[in-house]
Design a protein around this motif. Structure first.
Motif, PDB file in Angstrom:
ATOM      1  N   GLY A 120      44.271  64.738  84.610  1.00  0.00           N
ATOM      2  CA  GLY A 120      44.175  64.427  86.034  1.00  0.00           C
ATOM      3  C   GLY A 120      42.774  64.036  86.500  1.00  0.00           C
ATOM      4  N   GLY A 121      41.781  64.818  86.099  1.00  0.00           N
ATOM      5  CA  GLY A 121      40.420  64.546  86.558  1.00  0.00           C
ATOM      6  C   GLY A 121      39.872  63.241  86.026  1.00  0.00           C
ATOM      7  N   LEU A 122      40.136  62.974  84.762  1.00  0.00           N
ATOM      8  CA  LEU A 122      39.598  61.723  84.209  1.00  0.00           C
ATOM      9  C   LEU A 122      40.359  60.520  84.753  1.00  0.00           C
ATOM     10  CD1 LEU A 122      41.101  60.137  81.578  1.00  0.00           C
ATOM     11  CD2 LEU A 122      40.557  62.282  80.504  1.00  0.00           C
ATOM     12  N   TYR A 163      38.691  59.878  87.924  1.00  0.00           N
ATOM     13  CA  TYR A 163      37.379  59.288  87.605  1.00  0.00           C
ATOM     14  C   TYR A 163      37.536  57.795  87.284  1.00  0.00           C
ATOM     15  CZ  TYR A 163      33.252  58.278  84.729  1.00  0.00           C
ATOM     16  OH  TYR A 163      32.122  57.700  84.192  1.00  0.00           O
ATOM     17  N   CYS A 164      38.549  57.463  86.487  1.00  0.00           N
ATOM     18  CA  CYS A 164      38.780  56.057  86.138  1.00  0.00           C
ATOM     19  C   CYS A 164      39.183  55.257  87.383  1.00  0.00           C
ATOM     20  CB  CYS A 164      39.859  55.932  85.061  1.00  0.00           C
ATOM     21  SG  CYS A 164      39.292  56.465  83.452  1.00  0.00           S
ATOM     22  N   SER A 201      36.079  54.548  89.175  1.00  0.00           N
ATOM     23  CA  SER A 201      35.255  53.577  88.455  1.00  0.00           C
ATOM     24  C   SER A 201      35.812  52.161  88.595  1.00  0.00           C
ATOM     25  CB  SER A 201      35.197  53.980  86.980  1.00  0.00           C
ATOM     26  OG  SER A 201      34.491  53.032  86.243  1.00  0.00           O
ATOM     27  N   MET A 202      37.130  52.055  88.688  1.00  0.00           N
ATOM     28  CA  MET A 202      37.779  50.740  88.782  1.00  0.00           C
ATOM     29  C   MET A 202      38.049  50.348  90.236  1.00  0.00           C
ATOM     30  SD  MET A 202      40.317  51.682  85.689  1.00  0.00           S
ATOM     31  CE  MET A 202      41.059  50.181  85.115  1.00  0.00           C
ATOM     32  N   ALA A 241      37.535  68.384  89.281  1.00  0.00           N
ATOM     33  CA  ALA A 241      36.829  67.745  88.164  1.00  0.00           C
ATOM     34  C   ALA A 241      36.681  66.247  88.415  1.00  0.00           C
ATOM     35  CB  ALA A 241      37.585  68.000  86.859  1.00  0.00           C
ATOM     36  N   LEU A 267      33.092  64.519  88.633  1.00  0.00           N
ATOM     37  CA  LEU A 267      32.747  63.502  87.622  1.00  0.00           C
ATOM     38  C   LEU A 267      32.355  62.188  88.301  1.00  0.00           C
ATOM     39  CD1 LEU A 267      35.556  64.249  85.007  1.00  0.00           C
ATOM     40  CD2 LEU A 267      33.087  64.486  84.611  1.00  0.00           C
TER      41      LEU A 267
END
Lengths: 426, 148
Positions: free
Chosen positions: B73-75, B78-79, B82-83, B102, B106
């Motif tokens: 979930g956190g990443l 984050y993605c 970022s996108m 998270a 992040l």
């Protein structure tokens, strides 16, 4: 949050900008939850949830490259979730092209990154890293920086280790820094239950259904389950551990359960009993009708509800050695009853690479192969989540896979019946 | 118009239309297809979430109790940041969960100029009141103003 002078120095840049950002990430994360200090990660190895070289996760690979270039790597070894690809799993030519050339085109690159960061061994890819054969099994009380919801809930509940439901990347940060913020499931208070779940079913409830019902009800709270030991006994046998693995995965994916206690069975429940239950804990009674209600609530995502299943996945999370033997027996028996030699539906059983290697050394491997079943170490979820596979009528006994994909859930007995007898979905 | 006060997890300003989930949002199930196949609207792909399924999340004020499900979930958040496919802000009625926290941290630490204010602990009354399409304004101190 209290930080040691050494941690303050790292935060100030003593070990470089990247290490300062690693620690800052963990400190900010902990402060949100009122962590009082950082505590050392004490497990030998770590486990990462991100195992797939998915093009869409490019920002993750860039961050990892930044860590590697700065030398900010873990002193621990680690395992990672299952690979997303296996050439033995049925796929059309178009699917193979899309998987290899587009979706998972970064797989080789990402695995190289994982090796540089400390992957335990080239095949250390399984969501069930805690199986004996995989060799990443923390001891009671050890502090972890793991991610992977099904592994975290197992480590906390069945092994008695201590780990928060860390996110991907956060798992790596804690391992690199060698410490994690002290809050939630790392603390005695955070491990106490705010729900009492009474299991009052007429027979052993299906693990994946029971976990789903509890997950949907308690969300991220800790449940104390009463009445399940009547069916599972009071010892963590292979069968009980396999049951709890599947139960926990369903509770973690259908809700956000990171720890459960099973009265008279799991280690903390055995040690502390009902002292683990908080004052004012809520109660949830699960009987046959409640399980039926929960199951009827699952949406069916197939275009044709009576479509003939095209593929079956068993093993999300990965199957244990005992489960592989059990499924072999179940499939053989179903085929005999149906008067067939081979399974009527292409069926993939998934397990950890080290379990597969050991299984293949036994006579069971040839017996399973004779049924026509395919043994793989793939992540079924990663296989399913794309526009080419999503419209396929896939069936599964995994409630986690059901949650994250269009796969249709059936109990283990129903799955065995469908794949051995064939015909349309029931 | 009504004002709610929560805790600013990632302080910032945002103005956006509300999109509301009354059940926990499964981040991986919600965002995976959108990130994988370049959907700039980040259309929710979670079949189990009748409130959000099929609705755009990018640029919206995502109102929810908590996030649930996979620890990716956190990443995933984050993605999405970022996108540039993240919600305009995340507004939690309950205390934020570890996965969403998270993702928020992040993005704040590792991405330059990531914009996704996050406010938690807005209370159940917030989720009872807010509806899809309402205008939301978020202040850096954790104030959330919900207009008609």
């Amino acid at each position: 949050m209290y930080l040691t002078p050494e941690q303050e120095a790292v935060l100030a840049g003593k070990e470089g900008e990247t290490m300062a950002k690693v620690l800052k990430t963990l400190v900010m994360y902990g402060e949100i939850f009122g962590a009082d200090k950082m505590v050392p990660v004490t497990s030998k190895d770590n486990h990462l949830v991100t195992s797939f070289g998915l093009k869409a996760l490019q920002p993750v690979y860039e961050l990892m490259e930044q860590l590697i270039e700065a030398g900010a790597v873990s002193k621990q070894g680690f395992s990672a979730d299952p690979r997303p690809l296996d050439k033995n799993v049925p796929a059309s030519a178009l699917q193979k092209l899309v998987f290899n050339k587009f979706m998972y085109s970064r797989q080789d690159y990402y695995e190289k990154q994982l090796r540089e960061l400390g992957l335990m061994e080239p095949d250390a890819f399984s969501c069930a890293c805690y199986l004996d054969e995989m060799g990443n099994k923390p001891a009671y009380g050890e502090v972890l920086s793991w991610a992977e919801s099904s592994a975290v809930v197992y480590a906390n509940s069945v092994l008695g280790a201590r780990c928060n439901r860390n996110s991907g990347i956060m798992d790596l940060m804690g391992s690199i820094a060698g410490c994690v913020p002290n809050f939630g499931l790392l603390t005695d208070e955070g491990r106490r239950a705010s729900w009492v779940v009474r299991v009052e079913t007429s027979g052993m409830p299906e693990a994946q259904l029971l976990g789903s019902a509890i997950g949907m009800k308690v969300m991220e709270d800790v449940p104390y389950v009463v009445g399940l030991d009547k069916f599972l006994g009071s010892e963590l046998t292979d069968a009980a551990c396999a049951y709890l693995k599947d139960f926990g995965a369903a509770a973690a994916s259908n809700g956000a359960v990171g720890l459960y206690h099973i009265e008279n069975l799991t280690p903390e429940a055995k040690r502390y009993g009902r002292e683990l239950i908080r004052d004012g804990a809520r109660e949830y009674v699960i009987d046959d009708s409640e399980l039926r209600r929960v199951r009827l609530g699952y949406p069916l995502m197939w275009k044709k509800s009576d479509a003939k299943p095209k593929l079956c996945f068993i093993g999300c999370p990965h199957l244990s050695m005992a489960q592989l033997r059990e499924w072999t027996l179940r499939l053989e028996s179903g085929l005999r009853a149906a008067g067939r030699r081979k399974l009527a539906v292409p069926t993939v059983l998934t397990t950890a690479p080290a379990v597969k290697r050991e299984f293949e050394k036994t006579e069971w491997s040839a017996r399973l192969a004779r049924t026509g079943a395919i043994l793989s170490c793939i992540c079924p979820l990663m296989y399913m989540n794309n526009p080419l596979c999503a419209p396929m009528p896939v069936i599964t006994s995994s409630n986690k896979l059901r949650t994250y994909s269009t796969a249709r859930y059936y109990t283990e007995a129903e799955i065995a019946d469908i794949v051995t007898k064939g015909g349309g979905a029931r | 118009m009504k004002q709610f006060k929560g805790r600013a997890i990632a302080p910032g300003r945002a103005e956006a239309e509300a999109v509301v989930s009354r059940c926990g949002v499964n981040t991986l199930a919600s965002f995976q297809k959108a990130l994988q196949f370049g959907d700039k609207n980040a259309t929710c792909g979670d079949q189990n979430n009748p409130d959000l399924y099929g609705k755009a999340m990018a640029g919206k004020a995502l109102c929810l109790p908590q996030t649930i499900g996979s620890t990716t979930g956190g990443l995933v958040l984050y993605c999405a940041c970022s996108m540039n496919r993240q919600p305009a802000c995340l507004l939690f009625s309950e205390e934020i969960d570890s996965l969403a926290a998270a993702g928020s941290v992040l993005a704040a630490v590792w991405l330059d100029g990531a914009q996704m204010p996050v406010v938690d602990s807005l209370g159940s009354e917030f989720l009872d009141y807010v509806r899809d399409g309402m205008k939301i304004a978020v202040e850096p101190d954790g104030s959330v103003i919900v207009g008609e």
